[in-house]
Design an enzyme around this catalytic site. Structure first.
Site, PDB file in Angstrom:
ATOM      1  N   ARG A   1      -5.071   3.830 -15.816  1.00 12.94           N
ATOM      2  CA  ARG A   1      -5.166   4.404 -14.468  1.00 12.94           C
ATOM      3  C   ARG A   1      -5.750   5.821 -14.431  1.00 12.94           C
ATOM      4  NH1 ARG A   1      -1.781   5.173 -11.194  1.00 12.94           N
ATOM      5  NH2 ARG A   1      -2.926   4.378  -9.412  1.00 12.94           N
TER       6      ARG A   1
ATOM      7  N   GLU B   1       3.847  -7.010   1.786  1.00 10.95           N
ATOM      8  CA  GLU B   1       3.537  -7.358   0.388  1.00 10.95           C
ATOM      9  C   GLU B   1       3.491  -6.121  -0.496  1.00 10.95           C
ATOM     10  OE1 GLU B   1      -0.363  -8.966   0.754  1.00 10.95           O
ATOM     11  OE2 GLU B   1       0.343 -10.904   1.417  1.00 10.95           O
ATOM     12  N   PRO B   2       4.575  -5.399  -0.636  1.00 14.22           N
ATOM     13  CA  PRO B   2       4.524  -4.219  -1.492  1.00 14.22           C
ATOM     14  C   PRO B   2       4.487  -4.587  -2.973  1.00 14.22           C
ATOM     15  CG  PRO B   2       6.745  -4.559  -0.658  1.00 14.22           C
ATOM     16  CD  PRO B   2       5.884  -5.608  -0.017  1.00 14.22           C
ATOM     17  N   GLY B   3       3.761  -3.813  -3.738  1.00 13.74           N
ATOM     18  CA  GLY B   3       3.765  -3.970  -5.193  1.00 13.74           C
ATOM     19  C   GLY B   3       4.262  -2.673  -5.812  1.00 13.74           C
ATOM     20  N   ARG B   4       3.384  -1.661  -5.743  1.00 15.06           N
ATOM     21  CA  ARG B   4       3.680  -0.370  -6.364  1.00 15.06           C
ATOM     22  C   ARG B   4       5.006   0.238  -5.887  1.00 15.06           C
ATOM     23  NH1 ARG B   4      -0.569   2.973  -8.012  1.00 15.06           N
ATOM     24  NH2 ARG B   4      -1.903   1.872  -6.552  1.00 15.06           N
TER      25      ARG B   4
ATOM     26  N   TYR C   1      -8.832   5.892 -12.001  1.00 13.42           N
ATOM     27  CA  TYR C   1      -8.610   6.455 -10.656  1.00 13.42           C
ATOM     28  C   TYR C   1      -8.234   7.925 -10.672  1.00 13.42           C
ATOM     29  CZ  TYR C   1      -7.378   1.446 -10.425  1.00 13.42           C
ATOM     30  OH  TYR C   1      -7.340   0.089 -10.575  1.00 13.42           O
TER      31      TYR C   1
ATOM     32  N   GLY D   1       0.764  -1.244   0.000  1.00 11.12           N
ATOM     33  CA  GLY D   1       0.000   0.000   0.000  1.00 11.12           C
ATOM     34  C   GLY D   1       0.790   1.287   0.000  1.00 11.12           C
TER      35      GLY D   1
ATOM     36  N   CYS E   1     -10.743   5.676 -28.987  1.00 10.27           N
ATOM     37  CA  CYS E   1     -12.000   6.347 -29.301  1.00 10.27           C
ATOM     38  C   CYS E   1     -12.707   6.681 -27.993  1.00 10.27           C
ATOM     39  CB  CYS E   1     -12.848   5.458 -30.178  1.00 10.27           C
ATOM     40  SG  CYS E   1     -11.985   5.092 -31.685  1.00 10.27           S
TER      41      CYS E   1
HETATM   42  N1  LLP Z   1      -1.430  -7.316  -1.040  1.00 11.05           N
HETATM   43  C1  LLP Z   1      -2.718  -7.422  -1.402  1.00 11.05           C
HETATM   44  C2  LLP Z   1      -3.546  -8.435  -0.786  1.00 11.05           C
HETATM   45  C3  LLP Z   1      -3.250  -6.557  -2.366  1.00 11.05           C
HETATM   46  O1  LLP Z   1      -4.527  -6.648  -2.688  1.00 11.05           O
HETATM   47  C4  LLP Z   1      -2.413  -5.578  -2.965  1.00 11.05           C
HETATM   48  C5  LLP Z   1      -2.940  -4.671  -3.973  1.00 11.05           C
HETATM   49  C6  LLP Z   1      -1.066  -5.525  -2.579  1.00 11.05           C
HETATM   50  C7  LLP Z   1      -0.612  -6.404  -1.606  1.00 11.05           C
HETATM   51  C8  LLP Z   1      -0.090  -4.542  -3.176  1.00 11.05           C
HETATM   52  O2  LLP Z   1      -0.444  -3.232  -2.940  1.00 11.05           O
HETATM   53  P1  LLP Z   1       0.516  -2.023  -3.377  1.00 11.05           P
HETATM   54  O3  LLP Z   1       1.758  -2.101  -2.553  1.00 11.05           O
HETATM   55  O4  LLP Z   1       0.825  -2.211  -4.831  1.00 11.05           O
HETATM   56  O5  LLP Z   1      -0.279  -0.819  -3.124  1.00 11.05           O
HETATM   57  N2  LLP Z   1      -4.976  -1.252  -9.732  1.00 11.05           N
HETATM   58  C9  LLP Z   1      -4.849  -0.281  -8.663  1.00 11.05           C
HETATM   59  C10 LLP Z   1      -4.190  -0.861  -7.441  1.00 11.05           C
HETATM   60  C11 LLP Z   1      -4.921  -2.052  -6.884  1.00 11.05           C
HETATM   61  C12 LLP Z   1      -4.199  -2.654  -5.695  1.00 11.05           C
HETATM   62  C13 LLP Z   1      -4.805  -3.948  -5.353  1.00 11.05           C
HETATM   63  N3  LLP Z   1      -4.165  -4.647  -4.296  1.00 11.05           N
HETATM   64  C14 LLP Z   1      -4.086   0.915  -9.178  1.00 11.05           C
HETATM   65  O6  LLP Z   1      -3.662   0.927 -10.321  1.00 11.05           O
HETATM   66  O7  LLP Z   1      -3.915   1.897  -8.435  1.00 11.05           O
END
Ligand code: LLP
Length: 445
Positions: free
Chosen positions: A329, A289-292, A333, A247, A360
């Site tokens: 995005r 669990e970082p993604g972004r 959002y 997050g 389009c």
């Molecule tokens: N763990 C779980 C269970 C999640 O659902 C998510 C993201 C993450 C970790 C990673 O979160 P992050 O660190 O990336 O914030 N498509 C949207 C974002 C959706 C996130 C969904 N869950 C966007 O483009 O902003």
């Protein structure tokens, strides 16, 4: 705003990983996703170091949904991160890329029986249970396969993070997980404890994404440890693992001020320690669990400018050769982005333009971008597109999805090929009765 290994070279062009982005555009075509390998790896290391230096038992997982390709999984593995997946497709990619199943955690708010069976068969390290019926379903799969499965229970702590409503996921009214308030989460843990083939390992939450203020993370950590104490007191069970999800936000536009990974780690580990001490709980293993925040800033998308259309007194549209199909995005959002004209990176940003895609739709990618005079043929580099761009791309308007190249030390390699026009037709079928050369077609009228 220059991020990672981005710099402006002697030709006045934007360079990433030692590669001139104008050359990349020429060599690989546009739109093109560019992944800055060194920056991605550096962020992975920073994350691990930030947590491992502050806390005794930690595991950092990359949240695959942010940007999942086989090569990205290889890097994740090499950097010693685990992986979280939320579908069979992500699981398959991780396994095919050679990640040990034991280092994969399966999420999902509506996992199919097939997904559960595949995950259990593969021997995934954890399954995060999202809802009550899943307990029974997973127990059944575990019995069929003759194994026991380590599980976490996904909890909605009731925290509202200050981010776009579509990416707030920790509220009581969320579709994800089970609320603490009202007892649903506790009931689920009770069911897991009663399921003979499920090992209750701990609890999980994820409160949202692109969060720039640390306060909700502290609130969530506190509530989760409080809940762990409640489980000990009322169900007599031990929360060995506390997964606080991802997050953390990143820089999209100048002025964004995400907390540093160190600040974030300090806050999270400090909160968990203090709260455990208060309740007399042993420190759980902490999962992240970082993604972004691992991959977002390491990605850049290159486009070629086509039409430049001035509407006198209103705005100037600069249209690029991609748009909402490679980056949905802004449409989903209201996400904001910054961009550099890659071949004019040193020129003063003296005008304002609206960058739009070629779809389009009114697919504005960036409203009011400060830019130099832009002309057709210029290369526009949109920054911070590493997360949720490639992974959310579509073929809208039958645009082939862009290639992905990874750059490092002046070397560029394709990690995902550009889709071809034939790829777009690969799965299409025309029933016989619709074939244009069907005999008797005219007679049939
Ligand atoms: N763990 C779980 C269970 C999640 O659902 C998510 C993201 C993450 C970790 C990673 O979160 P992050 O660190 O990336 O914030 N498509 C949207 C974002 C959706 C996130 C969904 N869950 C966007 O483009 O902003």
């Amino acid at each position: 705003m220059l991020l990672g290994t981005q710099r402006i070279n002697g030709n006045g062009a934007l360079e990433i990983g030692g590669c001139d982005t104008v050359d990349l555009a020429r060599e690989f075509g546009t739109p093109l996703y560019v992944l800055d390998e060194d920056y991605f790896r550096e962020t992975c290391r920073k994350y691990r170091a930030a947590f491992e230096s502050r806390y005794p038992k930690v595991e950092v997982s990359f949240s695959g949904k942010a940007f999942m390709t086989a090569a990205v999984c290889r890097i994740v593995d090499e950097e010693g991160l685990a992986l979280d997946v939320s579908s069979e497709g992500e699981l398959h990619t991780g396994l095919r890329a050679g990640l040990p199943a034991s280092r994969i955690l399966l999420h999902g708010s509506n996992k199919s029986p097939e997904e559960l069976a595949t995950a259990v068969e593969a021997g995934v390290g954890r399954v995060a249970i999202d809802n009550l019926p899943e307990v029974e379903r997973l127990q059944q799969v575990a019995v069929e396969k003759g194994v026991s499965v380590d599980v976490l229970v996904r909890v909605a702590p009731g925290v509202q993070a200050d981010t776009h409503t579509h990416i707030q996921t920790g509220k009581v009214a969320t579709k994800f997980g089970l609320a603490i308030v009202g007892g649903a989460a506790k009931e689920c843990v009770g069911e897991v404890l009663n399921a003979a083939n499920l090992n209750f390992r701990g609890i999980h939450c994820h409160i949202g994404s692109q969060i720039l203020d640390v306060a909700p993370f502290r609130e969530a950590a506190d509530m989760m440890v409080d809940f762990a104490a409640e489980l000990r007191d009322e169900l007599g069970c031990v929360v060995e693992e506390l997964d606080l999800g991802g997050g953390l936000g990143v820089h999209y536009v100048p002025g964004d001020e995400p907390p540093s990974v160190d600040e974030y780690a300090e806050l999270v580990t400090g909160s968990v320690r203090a709260r455990c001490e208060k309740h007399g709980l042993p420190l759980p293993r902490l999962l992240q669990e970082p993604g972004r925040s691992l991959v977002g800033e390491a990605g850049t998308t290159l486009y070629t400018v086509g039409v430049v259309k001035e509407i006198p007194g209103v705005c100037t549209y600069v249209s690029v050769d991609g748009g909402m199909s490679d980056n949905p995005r802004p449409a989903l959002y209201d996400a904001r982005y910054d961009a550099v004209v890659a071949n004019k990176a040193r020129e003063p940003r003296s005008t304002k333009v609206t960058v739009s895609g070629k779809h389009c739709e009114t697919d504005t990618l960036i409203a009011d971008l400060d830019a130099p005079e832009i002309a057709p043929g210029d290369i526009l580099a949109v920054q911070t597109t590493g997360a949720y761009n490639y992974s959310m791309a579509s073929n809208y308007n039958r645009l082939p999805r862009p290639a992905v190249v990874i750059v490092s030390r002046s070397r560029a390699e394709v990690i995902v090929e550009r889709e071809t026009l034939d790829d777009l037709l690969r799965l299409d079928r025309i029933p016989d009765r619709l074939q244009s050369n069907r005999p008797g077609r005219d007679a049939a009228g």
